[in-house]
Design an enzyme around this catalytic site. Structure first.
Site, PDB file in Angstrom:
ATOM      1  N   HIS A 148     -35.866  -2.591 -24.410  1.00  0.00           N
ATOM      2  CA  HIS A 148     -34.821  -1.936 -25.203  1.00  0.00           C
ATOM      3  C   HIS A 148     -34.822  -0.426 -24.995  1.00  0.00           C
ATOM      4  O   HIS A 148     -33.780   0.199 -24.759  1.00  0.00           O
ATOM      5  CB  HIS A 148     -35.038  -2.287 -26.670  1.00  0.00           C
ATOM      6  CG  HIS A 148     -33.906  -1.952 -27.573  1.00  0.00           C
ATOM      7  ND1 HIS A 148     -33.856  -0.795 -28.308  1.00  0.00           N
ATOM      8  CD2 HIS A 148     -32.766  -2.630 -27.871  1.00  0.00           C
ATOM      9  CE1 HIS A 148     -32.739  -0.766 -29.034  1.00  0.00           C
ATOM     10  NE2 HIS A 148     -32.056  -1.877 -28.793  1.00  0.00           N
ATOM     11  N   ASP A 165     -38.323   4.422 -29.306  1.00  0.00           N
ATOM     12  CA  ASP A 165     -38.003   3.000 -29.184  1.00  0.00           C
ATOM     13  C   ASP A 165     -39.259   2.222 -28.809  1.00  0.00           C
ATOM     14  O   ASP A 165     -40.369   2.665 -29.136  1.00  0.00           O
ATOM     15  CB  ASP A 165     -36.882   2.798 -28.155  1.00  0.00           C
ATOM     16  CG  ASP A 165     -35.965   1.639 -28.527  1.00  0.00           C
ATOM     17  OD1 ASP A 165     -36.362   0.488 -28.288  1.00  0.00           O
ATOM     18  OD2 ASP A 165     -34.875   1.890 -29.060  1.00  0.00           O
ATOM     19  N   SER A 223     -27.158  -0.041 -30.740  1.00  0.00           N
ATOM     20  CA  SER A 223     -28.294   0.440 -29.954  1.00  0.00           C
ATOM     21  C   SER A 223     -27.860   1.126 -28.675  1.00  0.00           C
ATOM     22  O   SER A 223     -28.560   2.003 -28.167  1.00  0.00           O
ATOM     23  CB  SER A 223     -29.220  -0.727 -29.592  1.00  0.00           C
ATOM     24  OG  SER A 223     -29.957  -1.150 -30.702  1.00  0.00           O
TER      25      SER A 223
END
Length: 833
Positions: A265, A218, A476
């Protein structure tokens, strides 16, 4: 000889099957009072009872001698579960009618019993005596089936139970993590949306093994976050700078580079997977497991990924990870280069930390569109807004497409994960259609930001202020949640291959979900005609589960095989991990040998085994005295020469190695599964540093397995596979009558210049079809491999079928240009005992 003899008894009014051990007994006294030379092992199983292990030949003589010490009975186990069934010399009897004192006395005298207690006018506890004339198991059966006075009879069992339950995490944000437990009381929470991770931890007795590694790629990970700060939380880490992957072992590696302010994230994904139980902030699905984060270079929400960089990452984690989580993808086209696809296919079968494959997970995406479909009309695939740098937004209309392609679809070890709202409905934004494998709880939101939809966000880690976010979501978040649960499944049963883990997750997924759809997007002054809002498009406009031909069960275009269920998946993994086989070998040696200091030669000691059955599980107990066990290496060597390292210079300055090694604690022991146990088993102990000394006092083997009849048949036709002909060629092998199938191996030797053209299917005599190869592998040459239940879980569906009759292999070439031939194929059919 079978380790256990089958019988039965009654419990709570129901007949239950039992197996009587041929090498164990239970004596009603403490271990200290038992010193018979033939006793191999003693284990206290109640406040006043001991279970003794001895050889099968010594069992009856030891029982006779033990009866002079205290009441003695055979050891029993439940047939279905293998659970210990600890009988005593006491039984409960419930009479049909309240008996008089005289009738109770007459009943006791008739069976040689002593009344110990009355628990009502019909419920009595009796104790057997030497005058009873039968053991407690037979007595319970006799009373239940033959005595007209008795309503029920059953054993006063001893039971060993754990104290309490797995403690509920005290991390302050855990109560809000509805995706892990069912205790949250909120109008937007339907407990059907829960993944039941807390229940899975209770089944395991822990929150995941630190040996199990989950890679997450990520925008980075804040390595010093409070929820990742335990020692060795990270198996490794790495970040890209240009084309170079810099990893923790590089001389110029900087852990601070793994996190860039504002890029949160990846930190949130890592928290969903394995945030720690440490009373600080949040908790992940597999808090006890280990992380391996990889940082892509990024700008805002965009990750900069190339095929070559992805190959670099795959090669780096190839022998390190059990699971890989990727919360990124694209629509309408997400096509990776064939070398990437080939590497993914290979690693899903033979890669990973255990050599049993890596479970690969990808986010399906948040665009309310298909991921693999050719539509008859234009389908929107983005939200339709242009967002400016000052935060303002302008409606510019959605982009549409008819062709949606993702070449990750169809790779057996890869799953594409959709999102499920806290209301147990499909998250409005979640992508759908062919290729969706599972869904998992996550947030909800309108794909076009035009109307409110109900749903809670996911509470997890962030690199930002406070370290916690309550608004993580999308596919996600769903994807790393499934990754954490896959890690729990591997923790429960390290013997499982990646393909078996995928199959278990699909087969155990919950289908009790809300199938209600959403109304169309309402019109607005800036967009009066919303006829463009056609998703989900037919034939995926309903979410019902139906038969798609997948051996893992029914499938829904919205939810895949259902919502991931950690509790059921872990329970199935534990069930499959139960030792198979009804034969046992017990061997021990007490050499009391000095271990030479700082000598690679070390010492070797052997246990000889004359039995001939096949190994299914193994337990090794080692008793070594030493003043610095960090000097020691201990290796077990099987009769065939297979070596497994049990202890390799760990433990530092601790004294003495008194350890038990099993497949759960030492997964490499699985390499011995299927070997013949006959011959000399060798323990090699080395002291590889100077100064401290020690002795090998004693070691013991307990091997479980089974003797099997095996049928081997083969065919070596050497015939051409016709190019681009769907019917292909079929070859049959006839098997004579021989019983029911227990296990199967299918060996294939095909030369071909593009195995992505090929489809290979096996059909049993009962017409059960198992797809072995389905146009995967791209331009790779040749299929020369053996398919087993470990690498092809669908072969398990053949278990129990009759082996007699024609077994048929069909090989077809489904595309033009490349050609090949079937050189040889063979079956090894292992029959049930």
């Amino acid at each position: 000889m079978s380790e256990r003899e089958k019988t039965y008894t009654y419990r709570s009014g129901k007949k239950i099957e039992l197996e009587k051990s041929r090498h164990q007994m239970v004596v009603r006294t403490l271990p200290v009072n038992l010193d018979d030379a033939a006793i191999v092992d003693k284990q206290q199983v109640s406040s006043r009872s001991t279970r003794i292990t001895t050889s099968s030949t010594d069992l009856e003589p030891v029982m006779r001698r033990s009866r002079t010490v205290a009441p003695t009975h055979h050891a029993y186990f439940e047939t279905g579960t293998g659970s210990e069934f600890l009988i005593t010399d006491r039984i409960f009897v419930v009479f049909k009618d309240p008996p008089s004192p005289e009738l109770v006395a007459e009943f006791a005298g008739r069976y040689g019993l002593v009344k110990k207690a009355a628990f009502g006018d019909r419920d009595f506890l009796f104790q057997l005596t030497s005058h009873t004339g039968m053991n407690p198991v037979k007595l319970v059966v006799t009373l239940t089936e033959d005595d007209p006075l008795v309503h029920t009879a059953e054993h006063d069992l001893n039971q060993r139970v754990a104290t309490g339950q797995f403690p509920v995490p005290s991390d302050p944000q855990y109560g809000r993590e509805w995706h892990l437990h069912t205790r949250l009381n909120h109008p937007d929470y339907d407990i059907r949306a829960c993944s039941k991770c807390e229940d899975a931890w209770r089944l395991l007795g822990h929150s995941g093994s630190d040996r199990v590694v989950v890679a997450v790629t990520d925008d980075g990970c804040k390595l010093d976050h409070d929820d990742f700060d335990s020692p060795d939380k990270f198996a490794d880490w790495g970040y890209f700078r240009g084309e170079r992957l810099i990893t923790s072992g590089d001389i110029d590696a900087d852990p601070d580079e793994m996190y860039q302010p504002g890029s949160n994230h990846g930190t949130s994904c890592a928290g969903v997977i394995a945030g720690e139980i440490d009373a600080l902030l949040t908790v992940g699905a597999a808090p006890g497991c280990t992380l391996l984060p990889i940082q892509w270079e990024s700008e805002g929400p965009s990750l900069f990924i190339s095929d070559s960089k992805l190959l670099t990452v795959l090669n780096f984690i190839a022998d390190k990870a059990d699971v890989m989580s990727n919360s990124w993808s694209g629509v309408p086209t997400f096509v990776l280069a064939l070398p990437v696809i080939n590497r993914l296919t290979e690693l899903s079968q033979t890669g990973g930390r255990r050599g049993k494959g890596i479970v690969f997970l990808w986010a399906a995406g948040n665009d309310n569109c298909p991921i693999s479909h050719t539509a008859a009309e234009n389908v929107p695939y983005n939200h339709g807004w242009r967002v400016y740098s000052d935060g303002s937004a302008e409606w510019i209309g959605v982009d549409t497409a008819r062709q949606f392609e993702r070449n990750l679809v169809g790779i057996p070890g890869v799953m594409n994960i959709a999102a499920l709202a806290s209301t147990a409905r499909r998250s409005h934004y979640s992508n759908y259609g062919p290729g969706i494998s599972l869904c998992a709880p996550s947030s909800n939101g309108h794909a076009y930001f035009r109307m409110d939809v109900r749903g809670l966000g996911i509470t997890t880690t962030t690199g930002g202020s406070g370290g916690v976010t309550h608004e993580f979501g999308g596919t996600s978040s769903a994807t790393p949640l499934v990754a954490g649960i896959a890690a729990l499944v591997v923790s429960a049963n390290p013997d499982l291959s990646a393909l078996e883990v995928v199959s278990i997750l699909k087969r155990t997924a919950s289908k009790d979900l809300d199938l209600l759809g959403y109304p169309p997007t309402p019109s607005a002054s800036f967009d009066t005609d919303t006829s463009w809002d056609i998703s989900p498009v037919a034939p995926f406009d309903v979410g019902d589960f139906g038969d798609s031909g997948d051996e893992n069960g029914t499938w829904s275009p919205w939810f895949g095989h259902g919502c991931v269920d950690a509790r059921e998946a872990v329970a199935e993994a534990l069930r499959r991990g139960d030792p198979r086989g009804d034969l046992t070998f017990l061997g021990h040696s007490s050499p009391d040998k000095s271990i030479p200091d700082y000598s690679p030669r070390g010492i070797r000691d052997q246990i000889g085994c004359g039995d001939t059955f096949t190994l299914r599980s193994l337990k090794v107990q080692v008793d070594i005295t030493h003043t610095y066990i960090g000097d020691l290496r201990v290796v077990l060597i099987s009769p065939s020469g297979t070596s497994v390292t049990l202890h390799d210079r760990t433990g530092g300055s601790a004294n003495d190695l008194h350890s038990e090694f099993t497949v759960s604690s030492t997964p490499m022991l699985h390499a011995l599964s299927g070997e013949s146990i006959k011959g000399a088993w060798t323990l090699h102990v080395q002291d590889l540093a100077a100064q401290d000394r020690g002795r090998l006092k004693r070691w013991q083997l307990e091997i479980r397995g089974e003797s099997q009849a095996v049928v081997d048949v083969e065919d070596a036709p050497g015939i051409i596979i016709p190019d681009n002909i769907p019917g292909g060629i079929s070859r049959s092998l006839d098997v004579a009558p021989g019983g029911q199938l227990d296990d199967i191996q299918v060996a294939i030797d095909i030369t071909h210049t593009y195995i992505g053209d090929l489809r290979v299917e096996l059909m049993s005599p009962a017409d059960t079809r198992v797809l072995l190869h389905n146009r995967t592998g791209g331009y790779a040459d040749n299929i020369i491999r053996t398919y087993t239940a470990a690498n092809t879980p669908n072969l398990r569906i053949l278990r129990g079928e009759s082996v007699s009759g024609p077994w048929t292999l069909n090989v077809s070439d489904r595309a033009g240009a490349d050609q090949g031939k079937l050189n040889r194929w063979a079956l090894k059919l292992m029959l049930q005992a």
